[in-house]
Write a protein that holds these residues in place. Structure first.
Motif, PDB file in Angstrom:
ATOM      1  N   ARG A   6     -35.036  18.801  -4.471  1.00 14.92           N
ATOM      2  CA  ARG A   6     -34.505  19.086  -5.791  1.00 14.92           C
ATOM      3  C   ARG A   6     -34.263  17.797  -6.545  1.00 14.92           C
ATOM      4  N   VAL A   7     -34.589  17.806  -7.834  1.00 14.53           N
ATOM      5  CA  VAL A   7     -34.386  16.637  -8.680  1.00 14.53           C
ATOM      6  C   VAL A   7     -32.947  16.636  -9.164  1.00 14.53           C
ATOM      7  N   GLU A   8     -32.296  15.491  -9.029  1.00 13.47           N
ATOM      8  CA  GLU A   8     -30.935  15.371  -9.537  1.00 13.47           C
ATOM      9  C   GLU A   8     -31.005  15.331 -11.059  1.00 13.47           C
ATOM     10  N   LEU A   9     -30.266  16.229 -11.711  1.00 11.03           N
ATOM     11  CA  LEU A   9     -30.320  16.322 -13.159  1.00 11.03           C
ATOM     12  C   LEU A   9     -29.335  15.349 -13.790  1.00 11.03           C
ATOM     13  N   ARG A  10     -29.873  14.226 -14.211  1.00 10.16           N
ATOM     14  CA  ARG A  10     -29.110  13.228 -14.931  1.00 10.16           C
ATOM     15  C   ARG A  10     -30.105  12.432 -15.762  1.00 10.16           C
ATOM     16  N   ARG A  11     -29.608  11.737 -16.753  1.00  8.39           N
ATOM     17  CA  ARG A  11     -30.477  10.980 -17.644  1.00  8.39           C
ATOM     18  C   ARG A  11     -31.215   9.901 -16.867  1.00  8.39           C
ATOM     19  N   ILE A  12     -32.502   9.761 -17.160  1.00 12.26           N
ATOM     20  CA  ILE A  12     -33.318   8.722 -16.532  1.00 12.26           C
ATOM     21  C   ILE A  12     -33.141   7.449 -17.352  1.00 12.26           C
ATOM     22  N   GLU A  13     -32.659   6.416 -16.712  1.00  8.76           N
ATOM     23  CA  GLU A  13     -32.329   5.179 -17.428  1.00  8.76           C
ATOM     24  C   GLU A  13     -33.565   4.376 -17.820  1.00  8.76           C
ATOM     25  N   ASP A  14     -34.571   4.310 -16.931  1.00  8.39           N
ATOM     26  CA  ASP A  14     -35.776   3.535 -17.218  1.00  8.39           C
ATOM     27  C   ASP A  14     -36.583   4.235 -18.307  1.00  8.39           C
ATOM     28  N   ARG A  15     -36.837   3.540 -19.400  1.00 12.66           N
ATOM     29  CA  ARG A  15     -37.487   4.127 -20.568  1.00 12.66           C
ATOM     30  C   ARG A  15     -38.892   4.645 -20.253  1.00 12.66           C
ATOM     31  N   THR A  16     -39.664   3.883 -19.504  1.00 12.75           N
ATOM     32  CA  THR A  16     -41.022   4.284 -19.159  1.00 12.75           C
ATOM     33  C   THR A  16     -41.012   5.520 -18.268  1.00 12.75           C
ATOM     34  N   SER A  17     -40.168   5.519 -17.270  1.00 17.19           N
ATOM     35  CA  SER A  17     -40.066   6.680 -16.374  1.00 17.19           C
ATOM     36  C   SER A  17     -39.596   7.913 -17.138  1.00 17.19           C
ATOM     37  N   ARG A  18     -38.668   7.713 -18.057  1.00 15.89           N
ATOM     38  CA  ARG A  18     -38.158   8.827 -18.863  1.00 15.89           C
ATOM     39  C   ARG A  18     -39.278   9.408 -19.714  1.00 15.89           C
ATOM     40  N   GLN A  19     -40.125   8.534 -20.312  1.00  9.53           N
ATOM     41  CA  GLN A  19     -41.228   9.002 -21.146  1.00  9.53           C
ATOM     42  C   GLN A  19     -42.252   9.764 -20.311  1.00  9.53           C
ATOM     43  N   VAL A  20     -42.561   9.254 -19.128  1.00 15.51           N
ATOM     44  CA  VAL A  20     -43.513   9.932 -18.246  1.00 15.51           C
ATOM     45  C   VAL A  20     -42.972  11.294 -17.836  1.00 15.51           C
ATOM     46  N   ARG A  21     -41.697  11.347 -17.466  1.00 13.57           N
ATOM     47  CA  ARG A  21     -41.078  12.605 -17.059  1.00 13.57           C
ATOM     48  C   ARG A  21     -41.061  13.599 -18.217  1.00 13.57           C
ATOM     49  N   PHE A  22     -40.728  13.104 -19.430  1.00 12.11           N
ATOM     50  CA  PHE A  22     -40.732  13.966 -20.603  1.00 12.11           C
ATOM     51  C   PHE A  22     -42.113  14.571 -20.818  1.00 12.11           C
ATOM     52  N   LEU A  46     -42.644  28.016 -29.166  1.00 11.04           N
ATOM     53  CA  LEU A  46     -41.906  26.941 -28.509  1.00 11.04           C
ATOM     54  C   LEU A  46     -41.998  25.691 -29.370  1.00 11.04           C
ATOM     55  N   LEU A  47     -40.839  25.125 -29.669  1.00 14.00           N
ATOM     56  CA  LEU A  47     -40.774  23.872 -30.420  1.00 14.00           C
ATOM     57  C   LEU A  47     -40.063  22.842 -29.562  1.00 14.00           C
ATOM     58  N   VAL A  48     -40.635  21.650 -29.479  1.00 15.89           N
ATOM     59  CA  VAL A  48     -40.021  20.563 -28.719  1.00 15.89           C
ATOM     60  C   VAL A  48     -40.077  19.313 -29.586  1.00 15.89           C
ATOM     61  N   PHE A  49     -38.926  18.673 -29.747  1.00 18.84           N
ATOM     62  CA  PHE A  49     -38.867  17.395 -30.437  1.00 18.84           C
ATOM     63  C   PHE A  49     -38.662  16.309 -29.395  1.00 18.84           C
ATOM     64  N   SER A  50     -39.528  15.314 -29.416  1.00 21.37           N
ATOM     65  CA  SER A  50     -39.427  14.212 -28.469  1.00 21.37           C
ATOM     66  C   SER A  50     -38.243  13.327 -28.839  1.00 21.37           C
ATOM     67  N   PRO A  51     -37.838  12.445 -27.916  1.00 20.26           N
ATOM     68  CA  PRO A  51     -36.764  11.500 -28.256  1.00 20.26           C
ATOM     69  C   PRO A  51     -37.114  10.624 -29.464  1.00 20.26           C
ATOM     70  N   ALA A  52     -38.413  10.409 -29.692  1.00 21.00           N
ATOM     71  CA  ALA A  52     -38.851   9.609 -30.833  1.00 21.00           C
ATOM     72  C   ALA A  52     -38.946  10.450 -32.108  1.00 21.00           C
ATOM     73  N   GLY A  53     -38.699  11.749 -32.002  1.00 23.48           N
ATOM     74  CA  GLY A  53     -38.693  12.605 -33.174  1.00 23.48           C
ATOM     75  C   GLY A  53     -40.001  13.316 -33.462  1.00 23.48           C
ATOM     76  N   LYS A  54     -40.996  13.194 -32.592  1.00 21.00           N
ATOM     77  CA  LYS A  54     -42.263  13.883 -32.811  1.00 21.00           C
ATOM     78  C   LYS A  54     -42.121  15.354 -32.447  1.00 21.00           C
ATOM     79  N   LEU A  55     -42.817  16.192 -33.218  1.00 18.74           N
ATOM     80  CA  LEU A  55     -42.786  17.634 -33.003  1.00 18.74           C
ATOM     81  C   LEU A  55     -43.982  18.059 -32.168  1.00 18.74           C
ATOM     82  N   TYR A  56     -43.706  18.853 -31.137  1.00 13.98           N
ATOM     83  CA  TYR A  56     -44.734  19.495 -30.335  1.00 13.98           C
ATOM     84  C   TYR A  56     -44.454  20.980 -30.416  1.00 13.98           C
TER      85      TYR A  56
END
Length: 167
Positions: A6-22, A46-56
């Motif tokens: 199971r993945v521990e649900l907490r914010r991923i600190e590393d920016r690159t890893s967070r982007q890959v996971r997103f 389904l609407l998803v806004f990325s942390p950078a504000g892009k719409l998917y």
């Protein structure tokens, strides 16, 4: 074959890893939306806004059509996912007690046997709203009681949007 833990649900600190996971999670979410639409003949938006504000976005048909259908179902300004079971705000249209008061008021002012179609339609809307509110409160109570769902998947019917740049 080993199972993933199971993945521990907490914010991923590393920016690159967070982007890959997103990116991977977003792809899995869109795949699940596509599968639900295809397998169950459900209308899905389904609407998803990325942390950078892009719409998917993904829609099994028209997002506008699905949103309009949602608005007519839920009623303007009514959020089915909000509300507290102990709340007693009479001004809140999603409040069960205010719905019951409106139904009672209608029944005191009108006779269902002698009412025309428009009056009966109003009663039907009041009853439908009260039932929807009751079901919503019940689902919230069940969810807070420990029932939970989760899901993940792989890439599928991609969103309308571009992959974010990895920084």
């Amino acid at each position: 074959m080993t199972r993933r833990g199971r993945v521990e649900l907490r914010r991923i600190e590393d920016r690159t890893s967070r982007q890959v996971r997103f990116s991977k999670r977003r792809s899995g979410l869109f795949k699940k939306a596509f599968e639900l639409s295809l397998l169950c003949d459900a209308e899905v938006a389904l609407l998803v806004f990325s942390p950078a504000g892009k719409l998917y976005e993904y829609a099994s048909s028209s997002i506008k059509g699905i949103y309009d259908r949602y608005q007519s179902f839920a009623g303007a300004g009514t959020n089915l996912n909000e509300g507290d079971a102990s709340s007693n705000n009479d001004g809140d249209p999603s409040n069960i007690q205010s719905s019951l008061r409106a139904i009672t008021s209608w029944s005191l002012q009108n006779n269902a046997d002698e009412s025309d179609a428009s009056k009966l339609e109003k009663l039907e809307k009041l009853l439908t709203q009260a039932l929807r509110n009751t079901k919503s409160k019940k689902m919230l109570a069940q969810q807070s009681g420990g029932a939970s769902t989760s899901g993940s998947g792989e890439n599928s019917n991609g969103p309308r949007g571009q992959e974010e740049e990895r920084a």
